[in-house]
Design a protein around this motif. Structure first.
Motif, PDB file in Angstrom:
ATOM      1  N   VAL A 101      81.561  19.795  60.020  1.00  0.00           N
ATOM      2  CA  VAL A 101      82.319  19.178  61.106  1.00  0.00           C
ATOM      3  C   VAL A 101      82.778  17.799  60.680  1.00  0.00           C
ATOM      4  O   VAL A 101      82.005  17.022  60.126  1.00  0.00           O
ATOM      5  CB  VAL A 101      81.453  19.049  62.384  1.00  0.00           C
ATOM      6  CG1 VAL A 101      82.301  18.525  63.522  1.00  0.00           C
ATOM      7  CG2 VAL A 101      80.837  20.370  62.732  1.00  0.00           C
TER       8      VAL A 101
ATOM      9  N   VAL B 152      84.725  14.543  62.266  1.00  0.00           N
ATOM     10  CA  VAL B 152      85.293  13.941  63.479  1.00  0.00           C
ATOM     11  C   VAL B 152      85.934  12.618  63.118  1.00  0.00           C
ATOM     12  O   VAL B 152      85.315  11.774  62.472  1.00  0.00           O
ATOM     13  CB  VAL B 152      84.197  13.703  64.544  1.00  0.00           C
ATOM     14  CG1 VAL B 152      84.820  13.161  65.814  1.00  0.00           C
ATOM     15  CG2 VAL B 152      83.438  14.972  64.814  1.00  0.00           C
TER      16      VAL B 152
ATOM     17  N   ILE C 291      89.183  16.587  65.394  1.00  0.00           N
ATOM     18  CA  ILE C 291      87.986  17.284  64.936  1.00  0.00           C
ATOM     19  C   ILE C 291      88.396  18.428  64.017  1.00  0.00           C
ATOM     20  O   ILE C 291      89.266  19.241  64.379  1.00  0.00           O
ATOM     21  CB  ILE C 291      87.185  17.846  66.133  1.00  0.00           C
ATOM     22  CG1 ILE C 291      86.679  16.695  67.002  1.00  0.00           C
ATOM     23  CG2 ILE C 291      86.020  18.704  65.659  1.00  0.00           C
ATOM     24  CD1 ILE C 291      86.167  17.119  68.342  1.00  0.00           C
TER      25      ILE C 291
ATOM     26  N   CYS D 141      86.696  21.551  61.843  1.00  0.00           N
ATOM     27  CA  CYS D 141      85.423  22.251  61.728  1.00  0.00           C
ATOM     28  C   CYS D 141      85.612  23.496  60.871  1.00  0.00           C
ATOM     29  O   CYS D 141      86.535  24.296  61.106  1.00  0.00           O
ATOM     30  CB  CYS D 141      84.951  22.620  63.131  1.00  0.00           C
ATOM     31  SG  CYS D 141      83.450  23.565  63.118  1.00  0.00           S
TER      32      CYS D 141
END
Lengths: 447, 726
Positions: free
Chosen positions: A301, A303, A313, A315
């Motif tokens: 992940v 951010v 974000i 992912c």
């Protein structure tokens, strides 16, 4: 010992009560709500026991209810009280399906009856649902069908006080089967770099028994400490899905805990798991393992917060399991600031949505084949004005999943021997394995 | 076969449910007509409705006779409903229950065990002497019942009867039957009899000698353990925990039998087993101790995967056990790491346990924990963060390694700089570390450099103990502070508004630094403290200083005081005194173990006496009940009935209970004091510290005593204790 049990609503006001001994004033419960409120005002640390004017308020929360036990003596066994309250909820759940304020209000009578039967003078008595259901047959308002009533007046079954208090005799099933479910829940804490900070496996062996008479069962598993000598040809050996490709090594389980039907002293002395099962489903044993585990579902992940404008974000999720295995109902919950809005998503698999109640983005993938890698990116707007003094809430990414036909620890059932001394029927044990995420499978995010 | 129309009629009669319509006005009347309806279904529904109204808080006691009429039925369910209703009013309206006494007696002989139990259970709950007399025969009979389900209920009824009427219970001789029940062949009866006996023993220890009984039944108990329900196991384990083994062989045997139950799924069974094992652990051979300890540790660890309330109970008990066996869980530290969804009260306990179980000689483990705590300190819940910072300081002091302490020190200073909100906690932690690292000039310089940059206004430090520590720091390292005088004067300005800890700290610091301050400051502070402060500790302290200053050799004395160096702090973890610890170990898994307050030793005070309706003739009582009902029937609007009630009954003697409680509180405060005064170096006990700093010589003792006589009227136990410290 408990003086009274109260069911209170979410504000701590009593709905229903059963007083077991009259050593406390009836008004004592009225103090509960103000006490709770006062404590909440002072701090957010609210222990499950309050004390006021010589009366102990021991409570648990269940859905929108407070279930409070009142006691006067400091000698009261508090562990017993909490265990009882949880057990009470468990039993009520089997009667009412869901125990909440509304269902309590609809079912005063049945709750009174159960409270009366499960505790006497503050001492817990019979709490085995399967036995209670035989003589507490009051109709309850629930989604399930009521138990069919027999013509004869209900009597307490003689077994409730026997040493096998959890099983009625004369149970007959057309087909004699026993199902074993081995469920392993993985708790794991990782950091963003993929390093596993800690991990544990919590395992449960659940049994669903559909066996006639008084069967005696013997379970063999590949634990080092457990005696698993097996007499060839006595019953069908159970083949397992995990045996292939793995060496038949013995593993070492920690913290074994058994259902009360297991003969503990026999296990202590001879390391054999033997038991007469209750009819129907129950949890036979659970265990814990603290061996290092590599992440089964890994999420990379990333951010990026552009303060006062937007948050990005990225992912990437990878199923780090065998190619033939499939992880089902994978859910990845990524926290976002609570003032973020206007989400936009890009993704290849599953579905992504914003869950404002949880201040998070939820990415669901129904089935995730081993070795595959999927990715998702999200962008959300942030308000241009920043509230500065707000404490920054640090929440981890949570992942949920289920992987059937697979146990992480490598535990295997070697055999399940079923003997019924009188009926001598042929029986069929079935075994299933499943690995799933525990309630704490998380990735810690850096600031 | 009867003709069709008759059959239909019968069918209709049996199955039609004329549900009572609930309107706001005539509800009672409607219920009443439902209760006497000719349709059995309707009657049953009406009883249910009545119970429902009762639960909702409506007074439906006027329906008593109508409900009672329904008790004579073959329908067990209906009977149960009536009993539910009666039981509810047994407590508030005992006199009404007289009306049901005959039915109770008959029901006690019913062929259905369920009904026998209901009758005996209800009868033993009604607080009317006359009813209790009717109990005799049914109780005796049910105690000898063939059905164990009935016997297990009857043995408990003996305790209920004892609570209501001790004399009668003794007179009837049912206590002997109860003792016999300990030899019953059914384990559940044995367990309930044990529970019943221990209840009776708690009410009046002179009636039965519980310990002797337990002693003579140990082998039965050990046998029954494997056979009974989880709750019965808890009771029996509780009884076993009262028993002291004769020798190491027996202790070992008990432990061997009980350890199997450490693997029970019910955490309460596990904790009860732990209690028995701990009790016997002291007696067994050291080599077998090790094996038992391993099992204990794994059992305690396993409770960490139960509901949070259970975890909390376990954590509080682990804290007690760890003080006796500090190395028990050293290898299991990671189990106690905080999970993000733990409730806050569990998180705080976990930090406490983590710091306690760590092996101070194992630097690697300490560092791992330090990193973990540092992570916690960067979380967002204020209480949690504050506890984590405190934990960091405790850990460093426990570990004691110089490098480790400076590492922690750096972390604290980093935190201090990064977050405004952490200033209070970091300030306290830093000062604690300095108290530990006495003479480490580098640390002191670093700390003061950072702290002295703060402008002194009140918004910076909020908590009393943070301010207290800050002032203490100024007193210790005056040379390392810029604008020392301004800062101190700022505190002195608010002296009167400050809380006691800060006041004492200011007092000590001003005395220490009096030569560096303008002459009037000292006098000013002492005057403020003696004249305007209500807090006795602060005032007494000021008076002591005042006295010292007015002594002939005051210069020398004060110089001695100021040059004194406070002793090094070795441990900031709170500890119990040894007798409190031993007591708490015998009370594992009880409420007292959660509060760390051992139970009061003597008899548990008189049982709160209940409003037993005594000494009336049965007919008289019946009349009473009837009048009661008649009066109520006239009152359609139900007035508050409780006032009349009070006249009927002897007043509840809450006094007795209250007194017992206050005893307990006294005792508790005593214990509290005992612990805090014995652990001088406890982080927050700055009063003690201040006093210890003083390092007063023997010569002053007489002075103090003289002092004491002067202010005797005001001296409370607190100051007494302070004086004892000299």
């Amino acid at each position: 010992m408990v003086s009274a049990v109260y069911f209170c609503d979410g504000k701590g006001r009593p709905i229903l009560s059963r007083r077991y001994r009259d050593d406390i004033p009836i008004s004592a419960i009225d103090k509960f709500a103000p006490l709770l409120l006062q404590l909440e005002e002072e701090s957010s640390v609210i222990p499950p026991c309050l004390s006021h004017d010589g009366i102990q308020y021991l409570f648990i929360q269940h859905n929108d209810l407070y279930v409070v036990a009142l006691a006067t003596s400091l000698a009261t066994n508090v562990a017993q009280v909490f265990a009882f309250l949880h057990k009470l909820m468990e039993v009520l759940e089997e009667y009412l399906k869901s125990v909440e304020e509304e269902s309590v209000r609809d079912n005063f009578i049945i709750i009174y009856e159960l409270l009366d039967e499960m505790m006497d003078y503050g001492i817990p008595q019979i709490t085995e649902t399967k036995m209670l259901k035989q003589y507490i047959t009051q109709k309850s308002f629930k989604l399930m069908k009521a138990v069919k009533k027999s013509k004869a007046a209900p009597r307490p079954p003689t077994e409730v006080t026997n040493s096998v208090s959890w099983r009625a005799p004369n149970i007959v099933h057309k087909k004699n089967e026993a199902f074993l479910d081995i469920v392993e829940s993985i708790n794991m804490l990782m950091n963003q770099q993929g390093q596993v900070l800690r991990s544990e496996i919590i395992g449960q062996i659940k049994v669903k028994s559909k066996l006639s008479g008084m069967p005696d069962l013997k379970l063999g598993i590949n634990d080092k400490g457990i005696f698993s000598k097996y007499v060839e040809g006595d019953s069908d050996p159970v083949t397992t899905a995990v045996t292939e490709g793995k060496k038949k090594t013995n593993i070492e389980l920690e913290d074994l805990k058994f259902h009360q039907c297991v003969r503990l002293s026999k296990f202590e002395n001879e390391k054999i798991i033997t038991f007469i099962p209750p009819d129907g489903a129950f949890e036979l044993m659970n265990y814990r393992l603290s061996m290092p585990v590599k992440p089964l579902i890994w999420c990379d992940v990333n951010v990026q917060v552009h303060s006062q404008s937007r948050i990005e974000i990225h992912c990437r999720a990878r199923a780090q399991i065998k190619k033939r295995s499939i992880a089902n109902s994978v859910e990845i919950l990524i926290p976002v600031p609570d003032d973020a809005d206007t989400p936009s998503f890009k993704y290849t698999h599953g579905s992504v949505k914003w869950v404002p109640q949880k201040n998070a983005i939820l990415w669901k993938i129904r089935s995730f084949t081993g070795g595959k890698e999927y990715s998702m990116s999200a962008q959300m707007g942030l308000p241009s004005i920043n509230a500065l003094d707000k404490p920054k809430v640090k929440r981890p990414v949570q992942i949920k999943f289920q992987i059937p036909y697979f146990t992480t620890s490598g535990i295997q059932v070697r055999y399940l021997k079923i003997t019924e001394p009188k009926l001598l029927y042929k029986s069929y044990p079935w075994v299933r394995y499943i690995t799933q995420s525990g309630d704490d499978y998380t990735i810690k995010l850096n600031n | 076969m009867p003709p069709l129309d008759k059959r239909i009629k019968k069918f209709l009669k049996n199955s039609i449910r004329v549900a009572p319509k609930i309107s706001n006005k005539g509800e009672l009347a409607e219920l009443r007509s439902g209760l006497v309806s000719q349709y059995p279904q309707t009657r049953k529904d009406a009883i249910k409705k009545t119970i429902q109204q009762m639960t909702l808080g409506k007074d439906v006691s006027s329906l008593f006779p109508d409900v009672l009429k329904n008790i004579a039925t073959n329908d067990v369910e209906q009977k149960k409903l009536v009993y539910l209703y009666v039981m509810n009013y047994a407590e508030t309206h005992p006199e009404l229950c007289i009306l049901a006494v005959n039915t109770f007696v008959t029901d006690a002989q019913d062929p259905n065990p369920l009904i026998r139990c209901m009758s005996i259970r209800t009868m033993s709950m009604i607080r009317v002497d006359k009813i209790l007399e009717y109990v005799e025969i049914p109780l005796r009979r049910t105690l000898q019942d063939d059905n164990p389900y009935v016997r297990k209920t009857a043995v408990i009824c003996v305790a209920k009867l004892f609570q209501l009427n001790k004399e009668l219970c003794i007179e009837l001789g049912v206590l002997e039957d109860l003792v016999c029940a300990l030899d019953d062949n059914n384990p559940m009866v044995v367990a309930n009899a044990t529970a019943s006996l221990s209840e009776i023993n708690a009410m009046d220890p002179t009636v039965v000698s519980l310990l002797d009984l337990i002693q003579s039944h140990v082998s039965q108990f050990l046998l029954a353990l494997n056979e009974c329900t989880e709750w019965a196991r808890i009771t029996i384990l509780g009884a076993l925990a009262e028993y002291t083994a004769r020798d190491c062989v027996e202790a070992q045997e008990i432990i061997d039998r009980v350890t199997a139950h450490l693997q029970h799924v019910n955490p309460a069974v596990v904790l009860s087993s732990v209690k028995v094992i701990i009790k016997n652990l002291v007696q067994i051979e050291p080599e077998s101790k090790r094996i038992v300890m391993t099992k204990l540790s794994s059992a305690l660890v396993s409770i960490m995967s139960t509901p949070p309330e259970m975890q909390y109970v376990a954590l509080r008990n682990i804290r007690i056990i760890l003080e006796k066996y500090p190395t028990l869980l050293t290898k299991e530290a990671r189990i106690f790491y905080v999970k993000f969804n733990d409730p806050l009260y569990v998180k705080l306990e976990k930090i406490d346990i983590l710091v306690r179980l760590v092996d101070p000689t194992n630097l690697k483990q300490c560092s791992v924990l330090m990193r973990e705590l540092k992570e916690y300190a960067m979380e967002f819940e204020p209480e949690f963060v504050s506890r984590a910072i405190q934990g960091l300081a405790q850990l460093a002091i426990k570990c004691g390694d110089v490098k480790f302490v400076s590492k922690t020190f750096e972390i604290l200073l980093d935190l201090l700089e990064s977050q405004e909100a952490l200033k209070n906690d970091c300030c306290i932690a830093v000062c604690d570390l300095l108290r530990h690292a006495v003479g480490n000039e580098k640390l002191a310089t670093d700390a003061c450099q950072l702290l002295s940059t703060w402008p002194v206004n009140e918004t910076l430090l909020l908590s009393d103990s943070a301010k207290c520590n800050y002032v203490w720091l100024m007193g210790q390292y005056p040379n390392k502070f810029d604008e020392l005088q301004d800062k101190l004067l700022c505190f002195i300005e608010n002296f009167v508004e400050e809380e006691p800890l800060t006041q004492t700290s200011i007092l000590v610091t001003v005395v220490r630094l009096h030569s560096k301050l303008p002459g009037s400051v000292l006098q000013n502070v002492l005057e403020l403290a003696t004249n305007q402060i209500q807090e006795l500790d602060v005032r007494d302290m000021a008076i002591i200083y005042w006295r010292c200053l007015s002594m002939p050799n005051s210069d020398q004395l004060i110089a001695e005081l100021c040059s004194s160096v406070s002793p090094q702090i070795e441990n900031t973890l709170h500890t119990f005194t040894s007798d409190v610890l031993e007591k708490l170990l015998t009370e594992i898994s009880s409420v007292s173990s959660i509060y760390f307050k051992p139970q009061f030793d003597g008899p548990r005070g008189a049982v709160r006496h209940h409003n037993v309706v005594r000494g009336r003739h049965i007919d008289e009582l019946k009349d009473l009940a009837k009048n009661e009902l008649a009066r109520k029937a006239n009152d359609d609007v139900l007035l508050d009935f409780d006032d009349d009630e009070e006249d009927l009954v002897s007043p509840r003697s809450s006094m007795a209970g209250g007194r017992a409680q206050s005893h307990m509180d006294d005792l508790d405060t005593l214990f509290d004091f005992g612990t805090s005064s014995s652990s001088q170096n406890n982080g927050n006990d700055n009063i003690d510290k201040g006093v210890a700093d003083l390092n007063l010589g023997q010569a002053e003792q007489q002075q103090n005593q003289q002092q004491q006589t002067q202010t005797q009227s005001k001296i409370n136990s607190n100051t007494q204790d302070l004086l004892d410290l000299f």
